[in-house]
Scaffold this active site. Sequence first.
Site, mmCIF file in Angstrom:
data_model
loop_
_atom_site.group_PDB
_atom_site.id
_atom_site.type_symbol
_atom_site.label_atom_id
_atom_site.label_comp_id
_atom_site.label_asym_id
_atom_site.label_seq_id
_atom_site.Cartn_x
_atom_site.Cartn_y
_atom_site.Cartn_z
ATOM 1 N N ASP A 104 44.491 34.580 39.385
ATOM 2 C CA ASP A 104 45.746 35.157 38.880
ATOM 3 C C ASP A 104 45.868 35.033 37.363
ATOM 4 O OD1 ASP A 104 46.607 35.570 41.630
ATOM 5 O OD2 ASP A 104 47.008 33.415 41.680
ATOM 6 N N LYS A 126 42.899 39.164 35.265
ATOM 7 C CA LYS A 126 41.605 39.858 35.155
ATOM 8 C C LYS A 126 41.787 41.362 35.223
ATOM 9 C CE LYS A 126 40.016 37.449 38.645
ATOM 10 N NZ LYS A 126 41.113 36.476 38.749
ATOM 11 N N GLY A 181 44.296 39.942 44.562
ATOM 12 C CA GLY A 181 44.903 41.168 44.042
ATOM 13 C C GLY A 181 44.895 41.185 42.534
ATOM 14 N N HIS A 182 44.865 42.386 41.992
ATOM 15 C CA HIS A 182 45.005 42.579 40.559
ATOM 16 C C HIS A 182 46.233 43.450 40.326
ATOM 17 C CE1 HIS A 182 41.123 40.840 39.961
ATOM 18 N NE2 HIS A 182 40.460 41.852 40.482
ATOM 19 N N GLN A 226 39.495 36.171 42.599
ATOM 20 C CA GLN A 226 39.739 34.732 42.534
ATOM 21 C C GLN A 226 39.222 34.170 41.191
ATOM 22 O OE1 GLN A 226 38.013 35.681 45.696
ATOM 23 N NE2 GLN A 226 39.918 35.928 46.767
#
Length: 427
Positions: free
Chosen positions: A13, A16, A40-41, A223
């Site tokens: 988190d 990225k 998630g992004h 991650q």
Amino acid sequence: MPAIVIVGAQWGDEGKGKATDLLGDQVDYVVRYQGGNNAGHTVVIGDERYALHLLPSGALSEHATSVIGNGVVVNPEVLLGEIDGLAERGVWRDRLLISADAHLIMPHHVALDKVTERYLGNARIGTTGRGIGPAYADKAARAGIRVQDLFDPGILRQKLDLALREKNQVLAKVYNRRGIDAGAVTDQYLGYAQRLGRYVTDTGLVLNNALAEGRVVLLEGAQATLLDVDHGTYPFVTSSSPTAGGACAGSGIGPTRITKVLGILKAYTTRVGAGPFPTELTDAQGEWLRKAGGEYGTTTGRPRRTGWLDTVIARYATRVNGLTDYFITKLDVLSGLEKVPVCVAYDVHGKRHDEIPMTQTDFHHARPVYEYLDGWREDIGAAREFADLPKNARAYVRAVEDLIGAPVSAVGVGPRRDQTVQLRQIL
């Protein structure tokens, strides 16, 4: 031409997606090389916010082709839902390649993930319950089902029957859950094959040919370093290798192709799930960081645990990944503080540790040793050059740079794509 790896330098988190999206228009391929829809992004373009779970952040690029590499575990239903969601918003570019060797997340993986985590009680790992761990376990046990199996109905049913012979026994006799019907799952997944077939290819061959032709490949991990199954805070980790070494195995690109490794470091620290977290704040300051930074999971919506910046784990990330550059994100969240604490070492039973302790037991007992840097009150969201930042914000960046062992090439000063200060060229 080079292959560039982007990795998280903390527990995930870090932002990225922002870094990948920033570079997406300068590269030809953006590759997701591990993980599944447990990560998630979030990408913000103008006033629009996009949450991506399986698709690489480059899916929003006007130019790049998105690639889901062989190291990813794929839930076809989630992937198709994500594609449809972007199409409904008018931003789906339809430039996607999926490795035929990627493993599939099956319904029995999801079922086992959920019941196992509940069964562990206080000893639970903190998984998202989306089947990622069991899918990787089957992959390692050579009992997995791959994307290419979707195109051979006989093989798909044969592999599924074999898997469910054991999995249904475990679900029924250990966890008192209903078994899964192989015929129904086979029909369901053959339906996915009809839509996904045109995207499936030998992605390792495509990427190596692209590099030979002088194209630029960006490899994006999900991650982060401290969640790596080998190098993270085991057992409170993910089931794959988000570190830079995992980029090679998860994409089919050899290590000699990689010329730059960019680490993403949040200006403070967060993590989700269980496990050690030396700088964690469980008081009003932690809640302030959570609200100011919007620290809620992209995939799960779970509140993230929050704490001050930990440069011990950043130095570790620099070493494990061979980082050549850093992108510091969310510097704007720290605006308004009189003093900004930065963890520079740990105290473990009265002994100073400048590196992560060797054992899990010692790491659980690590207490942060802080240095306090002068804060700033100015809003930095409009800064576009390093000189635009307040003096103390610049001093914070330079002090952190000295502590983490690699140069800072960019700083995020807000959530939007354009809210980035670049100190030097990344590509």
